[in-house]
Design a protein around this motif. Structure first.
Motif, mmCIF file in Angstrom:
data_model
loop_
_atom_site.group_PDB
_atom_site.id
_atom_site.type_symbol
_atom_site.label_atom_id
_atom_site.label_comp_id
_atom_site.label_asym_id
_atom_site.label_seq_id
_atom_site.Cartn_x
_atom_site.Cartn_y
_atom_site.Cartn_z
ATOM 1 N N ALA A 1 0.832 -1.208 0.000
ATOM 2 C CA ALA A 1 0.000 0.000 0.000
ATOM 3 C C ALA A 1 0.862 1.252 0.000
ATOM 4 O O ALA A 1 0.535 2.243 -0.657
ATOM 5 C CB ALA A 1 -0.927 0.003 1.209
ATOM 6 N N ARG B 1 -0.423 6.111 0.993
ATOM 7 C CA ARG B 1 -1.780 5.616 1.241
ATOM 8 C C ARG B 1 -2.022 5.369 2.721
ATOM 9 O O ARG B 1 -3.120 5.612 3.222
ATOM 10 C CB ARG B 1 -2.032 4.339 0.460
ATOM 11 N N SER C 1 -2.598 8.720 4.327
ATOM 12 C CA SER C 1 -3.941 9.191 3.977
ATOM 13 C C SER C 1 -5.001 8.460 4.793
ATOM 14 O O SER C 1 -5.932 9.084 5.321
ATOM 15 C CB SER C 1 -4.172 8.987 2.482
#
Length: 180
Positions: free
Chosen positions: A52, A56, A59
């Motif tokens: 990932a 990400r 986030s």
């Protein structure tokens, strides 16, 4: 239960016999398999988090933190309207669980059934007050862990984590396979 060695376990497995019901190094084979499953799961999750990537993960951590903060601030507002319903359901569910536990008590001892009933009520009240605290604590711990997660994969020594995850996947699969 027979205590078998490592190579004996593999020989049994290769012969098509189940190793379950035997012990290896003093631990039942079913626990070797369960440990292997857990190890493979942890390493798989680590590999997926690495795939990932830090952007990400950052986030996701930011969105989760915003959600926790929003829910936390609204919790006081909604607590008066929703808490009565939630607590009533919690009381009923916990009462049912605790009251159906069979507590063996010798017959003929005066007052023992009252004491057992009081212990059940104490258990119910304790569970009703500790359960929301445990849920809130779990949410906060998950929030803090998710906030620190991206830093783990950006560390200069993150390659060690990747190597350990791959090794853990192989070892976990190995013991899961051996216990089948």
């Amino acid at each position: 239960m027979a205590n078998i060695g490592y190579f004996e376990a593999w020989q049994m497995w290769l012969d098509g016999k189940s190793t379950l019901g035997n012990d290896m190094f003093g631990l039942p084979m079913i626990w070797w398999g369960r440990t292997g499953k857990i190890a493979a799961f942890v390493s798989g999750m680590t590999i997926l988090l690495d795939i990932a990537g830090p952007k990400r993960l950052t986030s996701f951590a930011d969105r989760l933190h915003a959600l926790v903060q929003a829910l936390w601030s609204r919790a006081l507002i909604y607590s008066f309207s929703v808490a009565s319903f939630v607590m009533a359901f919690g009381w009923v569910a916990i009462w049912d669980i605790v009251w159906n536990i069979d507590i063996p008590a010798p017959a003929g001892v005066p007052g023992l059934d009252v004491l057992v009933g009081l212990l059940r009520v104490v258990a119910i009240v304790t569970l009703c007050f500790l359960l929301p605290l445990a849920i809130a604590g779990t949410v906060l711990v998950i929030d803090k862990v998710c906030a620190k997660l991206p830093m783990i994969f950006t560390h200069p020594r993150a390659v060690h984590i990747r190597i350990m995850a791959a090794a853990l996947l192989i070892v976990g699969f190995h013991f899961d396979l051996l216990a089948s």
